[in-house]
Write an enzyme that holds these catalytic residues in place. Structure first.
Site, PDB file in Angstrom:
ATOM      1  CD  GLU A 119      12.736   6.913  14.731  1.00 38.12           C
ATOM      2  OE1 GLU A 119      12.101   7.216  13.683  1.00 38.12           O
ATOM      3  OE2 GLU A 119      13.798   7.498  15.063  1.00 38.12           O
ATOM      4  CG  PHE A 142      17.409  20.946  19.351  1.00 38.08           C
ATOM      5  CD1 PHE A 142      16.851  21.335  18.133  1.00 38.08           C
ATOM      6  CD2 PHE A 142      18.238  19.828  19.370  1.00 38.08           C
ATOM      7  CE1 PHE A 142      17.105  20.619  16.976  1.00 38.08           C
ATOM      8  CE2 PHE A 142      18.507  19.113  18.214  1.00 38.08           C
ATOM      9  CZ  PHE A 142      17.932  19.511  17.015  1.00 38.08           C
ATOM     10  CD  GLN A 143      16.238  16.459  18.416  1.00 38.12           C
ATOM     11  OE1 GLN A 143      16.889  15.950  19.321  1.00 38.12           O
ATOM     12  NE2 GLN A 143      16.286  16.031  17.163  1.00 38.12           N
ATOM     13  CB  VAL A 171      -4.868  -1.781   7.002  1.00 40.39           C
ATOM     14  CG1 VAL A 171      -6.050  -0.865   6.765  1.00 40.39           C
ATOM     15  CG2 VAL A 171      -4.922  -2.394   8.398  1.00 40.39           C
ATOM     16  CG  PHE A 224     -10.615  -1.250   2.088  1.00 38.37           C
ATOM     17  CD1 PHE A 224     -11.124  -2.515   1.898  1.00 38.37           C
ATOM     18  CD2 PHE A 224     -11.085  -0.490   3.156  1.00 38.37           C
ATOM     19  CE1 PHE A 224     -12.091  -3.031   2.750  1.00 38.37           C
ATOM     20  CE2 PHE A 224     -12.048  -0.994   4.013  1.00 38.37           C
ATOM     21  CZ  PHE A 224     -12.554  -2.265   3.817  1.00 38.37           C
TER      22      PHE A 224
HETATM   23  C1  LIG Z   1      -2.087   5.268   8.123  1.00 40.54           C
HETATM   24  C2  LIG Z   1      -3.406   5.157   7.429  1.00 40.54           C
HETATM   25  N1  LIG Z   1      -3.770   6.094   6.536  1.00 40.54           N
HETATM   26  C3  LIG Z   1      -4.973   6.001   5.892  1.00 40.54           C
HETATM   27  C4  LIG Z   1      -5.815   4.959   6.158  1.00 40.54           C
HETATM   28  C5  LIG Z   1      -7.160   4.827   5.424  1.00 40.54           C
HETATM   29  N2  LIG Z   1      -7.065   3.666   4.513  1.00 40.54           N
HETATM   30  C6  LIG Z   1      -7.536   2.440   4.817  1.00 40.54           C
HETATM   31  S1  LIG Z   1      -7.254   1.305   3.649  1.00 40.54           S
HETATM   32  C7  LIG Z   1      -6.499   2.431   2.660  1.00 40.54           C
HETATM   33  C8  LIG Z   1      -5.984   2.045   1.306  1.00 40.54           C
HETATM   34  C9  LIG Z   1      -4.843   1.098   1.375  1.00 40.54           C
HETATM   35  O1  LIG Z   1      -4.255   1.078   0.118  1.00 40.54           O
HETATM   36  P1  LIG Z   1      -3.258  -0.051  -0.336  1.00 40.54           P
HETATM   37  O2  LIG Z   1      -2.244  -0.306   0.711  1.00 40.54           O
HETATM   38  O3  LIG Z   1      -2.780   0.252  -1.680  1.00 40.54           O
HETATM   39  O4  LIG Z   1      -4.201  -1.337  -0.343  1.00 40.54           O
HETATM   40  P2  LIG Z   1      -5.449  -1.599  -1.344  1.00 40.54           P
HETATM   41  O5  LIG Z   1      -6.678  -1.403  -0.538  1.00 40.54           O
HETATM   42  O6  LIG Z   1      -5.315  -0.688  -2.498  1.00 40.54           O
HETATM   43  O7  LIG Z   1      -5.281  -3.022  -1.751  1.00 40.54           O
HETATM   44  C10 LIG Z   1      -6.485   3.698   3.263  1.00 40.54           C
HETATM   45  C11 LIG Z   1      -5.942   4.921   2.639  1.00 40.54           C
HETATM   46  C12 LIG Z   1      -5.402   4.021   7.126  1.00 40.54           C
HETATM   47  N3  LIG Z   1      -6.142   2.975   7.464  1.00 40.54           N
HETATM   48  N4  LIG Z   1      -4.186   4.122   7.719  1.00 40.54           N
END
Ligand SMILES: Cc1ncc(C[n+]2csc(CCOP(=O)(O)OP(=O)(O)O)c2C)c(N)n1
Length: 577
Positions: A50, A112-113, A381, A466
């Site tokens: 979802e 439930f749920q 992100v 990151f």
């Molecule tokens: C749901 C979620 N969990 C944790 C984070 C913290 N966070 C921000 S960027 C990132 C790393 C993202 O890793 P990846 O998708 O492999 O991209 P990279 O930066 O390695 O290119 C994390 C863990 C977040 N923003 N969102």
């Protein structure tokens, strides 16, 4: 007239121009999915999680400006929506979530749920109500839809499974629900006050956010009159970066030096449709004029000297004739020159120098060069957002989507699904992180399930990269960030998507060409360097100290070889002075 409540939902959504529902069925949703089946004209976008459905709907809403809809079953079913709904809500896009609920008579019994969705979703919605009797309809549904459109956000309607089966009340329908269009212009006296500040300034800089959508010509005209460089926040990029001789790039943590500098050097800043959140990037001494459609956003990031409530297009047009006097273009020329230099330096980092694993910047640059001029590009992100911000050129017809306000991982692939469904015939490219893709990887199955020809480019750096960068800036030795990845191209192939693995930079161009040319979906798994530094535009003393500490600690912890891998010696030199 519709028979039961579920059918009334379907009729109302159809009348409003909704074309599809993203979701996953469940017992309490059966009446609704059955109404969809009987009607047959709304597409059921069957997703595996979802959260992905909500990301997809958010992307559809952002791309089209129209209401997008998700539906999920009671308890855990709709609870899974929450992260994607938060994203849509924070991005201010209109999404209706139909959250079915446990039987009405059981609410409060610890059944439930049982959850209380109207409470759970309160924080990520502009409207969240429980329908406990059919007589609340169609009012609650219509109000939810209008609120989502007019206040731009998520509206949640919670319906117990048995209420869906109740007979629908008989009422003549309202006009179909669509977003109203209006022009909002500040009062003359307020425009004059703002013009007074700008007329008195010698060096004006414009900061443009997502609110400049649809106001390209008006903002350029302001820049021309004010001789003002235009800096953008990330969400302003698709709307103002293109065809813009005043563009000096982006500011903020993901931006680069010229954007930061143009803001730091102005004596008046004109903020247009931006809620850019990072206080440390605002100038300390400049006068500030802020224009926003939402009065409550005025002055919440930096002290301001004049706040105007209006849409950017109308307000910029009304402000223009009040801006008088000749102005030197020294500030503008200086900012543009600096931008040209910064741009060149950034582009140099995006070359194929034969290094293996390759620079991720090179991947972003090639995607930029090879993607369609009207492509929709989504970025995860993490570092994919950094590379998208720095290397994708907007054309006025391209669109860039991400989780730019909520900042959630795993957004790119499901957002691409939403974009592909909403814009058939348009190329859709997801720039995915390896961490991000894996997080909602089950929905790779939704690519084929829903026949969506998305192109997924994975920045496979074997890490939560990151976060590693953030750790370095804080002087912390990387920990808990390594990823033991599969060959994502093989995973794609296994689920019916064309999968291509690229380990050598010389192979990338062909791989992307192939992926973009196949008629269906494709995934290109690109192995990229882990130690590429995407440093912020203005590195603080604390960050410089952090990088130094990280270097020392990394050597002392016996992991000094990480340092030798650092991709760009010049950048390191710049950091360490
Ligand atoms: C749901 C979620 N969990 C944790 C984070 C913290 N966070 C921000 S960027 C990132 C790393 C993202 O890793 P990846 O998708 O492999 O991209 P990279 O930066 O390695 O290119 C994390 C863990 C977040 N923003 N969102």
């Amino acid at each position: 007239m519709p028979g039961n409540v579920a059918q009334l939902f379907v009729e109302t959504l159809k009348a409003a121009g909704v074309e599809r529902i993203w979701g996953l069925p469940g017992d309490s949703l059966n009446a609704f999915t059955d109404a969809l089946r009987r009607d047959g004209s709304l597409q059921w976008m069957h997703m595996r999680h979802e959260e992905s459905a909500a990301f997809a709907a958010g992307a559809e809403a952002e791309l089209t400006g129209r209401l997008a809809v998700v539906a999920g079953s009671c308890g855990p079913g709709n609870l899974h929506f929450i992260n994607g709904l938060f994203d849509a809500h924070r991005s201010r896009v209109p999404v209706l979530a139909i959250a079915s609920h446990i039987p009405l008579a059981e609410i409060g019994s610890g059944y439930f749920q049982e959850t209380h969705p109207q409470e759970l979703f309160r924080e990520c919605s502009v409207y969240s109500e429980l329908v406990s009797d059919a007589s609340q309809l169609p009012w609650v549904l219509e109000t939810a839809m209008r609120t989502a459109l007019e206040r731009r956000g998520v509206a949640v309607v919670v319906v117990p499974g048995d209420v869906f089966f109740q007979e629908a009340p008989d009422r003549r329908p309202s006009a179909p629900i669509r977003a109203a269009s209006s022009h909002v212009v500040p009062a003359e006296s307020e425009l004059e006050a703002a013009a007074g500040i700008l007329n008195a300034a010698k060096r004006v800089t414009i900061l443009a956010g997502a609110g400049v959508a649809g106001a390209h010509a008006e903002v350029i005209a302001l820049a021309e009159r004010l001789k003002a460089p235009i800096v953008h926040a990330l969400r302003g990029k698709p709307y103002i970066e293109h065809d813009n001789p005043y563009d000096v790039g982006m500011t903020g943590l993901l931006g680069f030096a010229s954007g930061y500098r143009a803001m730091a050097k102005c004596d008046a800043l004109l903020m247009l449709g931006t809620d850019f959140p990072y206080r440390q990037f605002f100038p300390e001494k400049a006068s500030i004029v802020q224009v926003d459609i939402r009065g409550e956003q005025l002055g919440r990031r930096t002290p301001i000297d004049a706040g105007l409530v209006g849409d950017v297009r109308s307000t910029a047009a009304a402000l223009l004739p009040l801006l008088t006097g000749e102005r030197s273009d020294k500030h503008l020329k200086d900012a543009v020159k600096h931008y040209t230099r910064t741009r060149r330096e950034l582009d140099e980092l995006a070359d194929n120098d034969g290094r293996r694993p390759m620079h991720p910047q090179y991947v972003a640059r090639l995607v930029d060069e090879m993607a369609a001029t009207d492509a929709v590009i989504t970025a995860d992100v993490g570092t994919p957002t950094v590379w998208a911000a720095r290397y994708l050129r907007m054309t006025g017809r391209r669109m860039l989507l991400g989780s730019f306000v909520h900042g959630s991982m795993a957004n790119a692939m499901p957002q691409a699904l939403g974009a592909a469904a909403a814009a058939p015939g348009r190329q859709v490219v997801a720039l995915a992180g390896d961490g991000g893709l894996a997080m909602l990887m089950g929905d790779l199955l939704s690519v084929t399930q829903n026949d969506l020809p998305v192109k997924i480019v994975v920045f496979n750096n074997g890490s939560l990269n990151f976060v590693e960068l953030e750790m370095k800036a804080a002087g912390i030795v990387n920990f808990g960030t390594g990823l033991r990845n599969p060959n994502f191209a093989d995973v794609a192939t296994a689920v019916g998507i064309t999968g291509i693995r690229v380990e050598h930079p010389d192979e990338l161009e062909d791989a992307l060409r192939r992926a973009f040319a196949v008629p269906g979906p494709a995934l290109v798994d690109v192995v990229v360097a882990r130690d590429e530094l995407s440093i912020p535009p203005a590195i603080t003393a604390a960050q410089a100290k952090g990088f130094t500490l990280w270097a020392l600690r990394t050597v002392m912890s016996g992991r000094g070889d990480e340092l030798l891998d650092l991709a760009d010696v010049n950048i390191v030199r710049r950091i360490f002075g």
